[in-house]
Write an enzyme that holds these catalytic residues in place. Structure first.
Site, PDB file in Angstrom:
ATOM      1  CB  SER A   4      -0.950  -0.042   1.199  1.00 50.24           C
ATOM      2  OG  SER A   4      -1.938   0.944   1.101  1.00 50.24           O
ATOM      3  CG  ASP A  26      -6.506  -4.699  -3.396  1.00 47.65           C
ATOM      4  OD1 ASP A  26      -6.838  -3.645  -2.822  1.00 47.65           O
ATOM      5  OD2 ASP A  26      -5.367  -5.179  -3.353  1.00 47.65           O
ATOM      6  CG  HIS A  49      -5.653  -2.542   0.640  1.00 48.93           C
ATOM      7  ND1 HIS A  49      -4.967  -2.277  -0.527  1.00 48.93           N
ATOM      8  CD2 HIS A  49      -5.108  -1.723   1.586  1.00 48.93           C
ATOM      9  CE1 HIS A  49      -4.058  -1.335  -0.311  1.00 48.93           C
ATOM     10  NE2 HIS A  49      -4.121  -0.994   0.961  1.00 48.93           N
TER      11      HIS A  49
END
Length: 504
Positions: free
Chosen positions: A268, A443, A473
């Site tokens: 991320s 995601d 995610h």
């Protein structure tokens, strides 16, 4: 007013891809709100709630409040230092009535107590859930249970001001071997190295590899220097300052650790910064693994107009095909929102641009912050109850520490998690190392961002895209087996070889 506060809280958490349970959140915040009569006083009812929550937070980590192992600075630069936990008998009993003359002083006392007592214990207990036994540098492997893997927690100093990067090191030499390859893992926003607790054991079993995981400077359990950024400068200056802060601190950590090269793996926000690092220091990165990285694509057409009209954040979506159903849906979404929604969204956008963060909300909530974290982690249904309890305790400890570089998120991202300076073309133009993209099948970060980058690279460097089934995610936690299999195979193949695109 309460609904407005709740709306702002949820919007600040938007980049985390949450699916909100509004009723639960309202119950938590309403209870806090109703029992705080004025900024300067705390009612008897509030005292009872605070006392109960204090007890619950302590109970979550009490079993591991034993003698802590040594925490050493970087062995290449500074002599080992020892941090010890203070026992409960040595600490005065906490009383809201005695210690809290006002709500503000109560919050300050609460943060100080948590920082000094619980953060290390929570991290050690969480890592133990993943089979990692934390020990001092001079412990022998045979002292560790057969189902545990030996690891060290190091605070690696990176400058003359005493700033350090908190590090988990799992080294082969601890097990009687010497490794020649290095895997370095960097975490995402609002998390820390503990969030990979389901992956370390499997990854550390790969022959000839040492595994390291870090907390970004100013996040997790790393030092918390004052982060000022370039708030008075242009948007480009704000972005450049934030990027430089993280990239250069990672490079200083590498030097202090004595790592010549590494396979760099970032999730991320950590993926965004790891990509920037590989672009600037390609000679130090054998292979780059980007796990659901933010900041890759350009914002969709009409993004600025959507934000201006106050219609809410926009996800990283692919361009819709002009089917009748989609056109009809777009027409519905084009309707003007209500005036209150517009005003509240504009306020929330202003708070975002002013660098308010989810951690700020948790700190502001004081002892109620643990309940907010519990609600958030409670949605992680892929963990068992004990894992959720330990992860929530850990997440709370690292969230209430002094605010620092967390505020850089607003310098880097626009509302809706779009980068102010998207990476897609910058990365395609500058990347020189083999790159692997990983996404969850569920995601909220769109995998076509990675595909677009590789198309623009045009085969100049090797690249692949993998999608992990039954995961969103946080794919490393949601499907650790699928995640680990990709990473392990990439480790075994080495720097120049890549696994073909896959869905696991």
């Amino acid at each position: 007013m309460l609904n407005s506060v709740l709306f702002i809280l949820l919007l600040l958490l938007q980049p985390l891809g949450l699916q909100y349970k509004t009723a639960t959140t309202t119950s938590i915040i309403t209870r806090a709100y109703n029992n705080i009569v004025s900024p300067g006083t705390i009612t008897t009812a509030t005292t009872i709630i605070i006392s109960r929550m204090t007890s619950e937070a302590a109970n979550a980590v009490t079993p591991v409040l034993q003698k802590s192992p040594s925490l050493s600075r970087s062995p290449s630069t500074v002599a080992p230092t020892v941090k010890t936990e203070t026992s409960d008998e040595q600490k005065p009993a906490w009383s809201p009535l005695k210690q809290s003359k006002s709500y503000a002083s109560m919050l300050r006392f609460w943060g100080k107590t948590i920082e000094s007592k619980l953060e290390h214990a929570a991290e050690v207990k969480l890592l133990s859930q993943g089979g990692i036994e934390i020990t001092s540098a001079d412990s022998e492997p045979q002292e560790i249970a057969s189902d545990k893997i030996l690891g060290q927690l190091l605070d690696v100093e990176i400058d003359s001001s005493g700033n350090y990067i908190h590090t988990l090191a799992i080294k082969k030499k601890q097990l009687g071997n010497v490794a020649s390859r290095n895997l370095v893992i960097t975490h995402g926003y609002f998390t820390g190295l503990g969030f990979f607790f389901r992956n370390y054991a499997e990854l550390s079993k790969v022959d000839n590899w040492d595994v390291y995981s870090i907390d970004w400077l100013g996040m997790g359990r790393s030092s918390r220097p004052e982060y000022l950024g370039e708030r008075s400068g242009s948007e480009d200056q704000r972005v450049a300052c934030a990027e430089r802060f993280f990239v250069e601190s990672l490079e200083e950590w590498r030097k202090r650790m004595g790592l010549e090269t590494m396979t760099l793996c970032g999730h991320s926000f950590g993926g965004y910064m790891s990509a920037l690092y590989a672009m600037k220091y390609p000679e130090r990165v054998e292979k780059l693994v980007l796990i659901s990285p933010i900041g890759i694509p350009e914002p969709p057409a009409g993004y600025d107009e959507v934000i201006r009209r106050g219609r809410g954040p926009v996800r990283n979506q692919r361009a819709p095909s002009p089917s009748d159903a989609q056109l009809e849906q777009q027409a519905k979404e084009a309707k003007e929102p209500g005036i209150m929604f517009v005003l509240m969204f504009r306020l929330a956008t202003r708070l975002w641009d002013s660098n308010y963060t989810p951690q700020w909300v948790v700190r502001l909530a004081g002892p109620f912050g643990q309940r907010i974290i519990n609600w958030y982690i409670g949605r992680f249904t892929w963990l068992n109850n004990e894992q959720r309890v330990d992860l929530a305790a850990y997440a709370h400890q690292i969230s209430v520490l002094r605010g620092s570089s967390e505020t850089a998120l607003g310098d880097i991202l626009k509302p809706g998690a779009f980068a102010r300076k998207p990476l897609v073309q910058r990365f395609a133009d500058q990347i020189k190392v083999p790159t692997v993209f990983m996404y969850g099948m569920k995601d909220w970060v769109d995998y076509t961002g990675g595909e677009d980058v590789l198309k623009r690279v045009g085969g100049r460097v090797a690249g692949s895209v993998h999608r992990v089934a039954e995961a969103g995610h946080n794919l490393h936690m949601e499907n650790p087996a699928g995640f680990n299999s990709v990473i392990v195979e990439e480790m075994k193949k080495g720097g120049g070889q890549l696994r073909q695109n896959s869905i696991l």
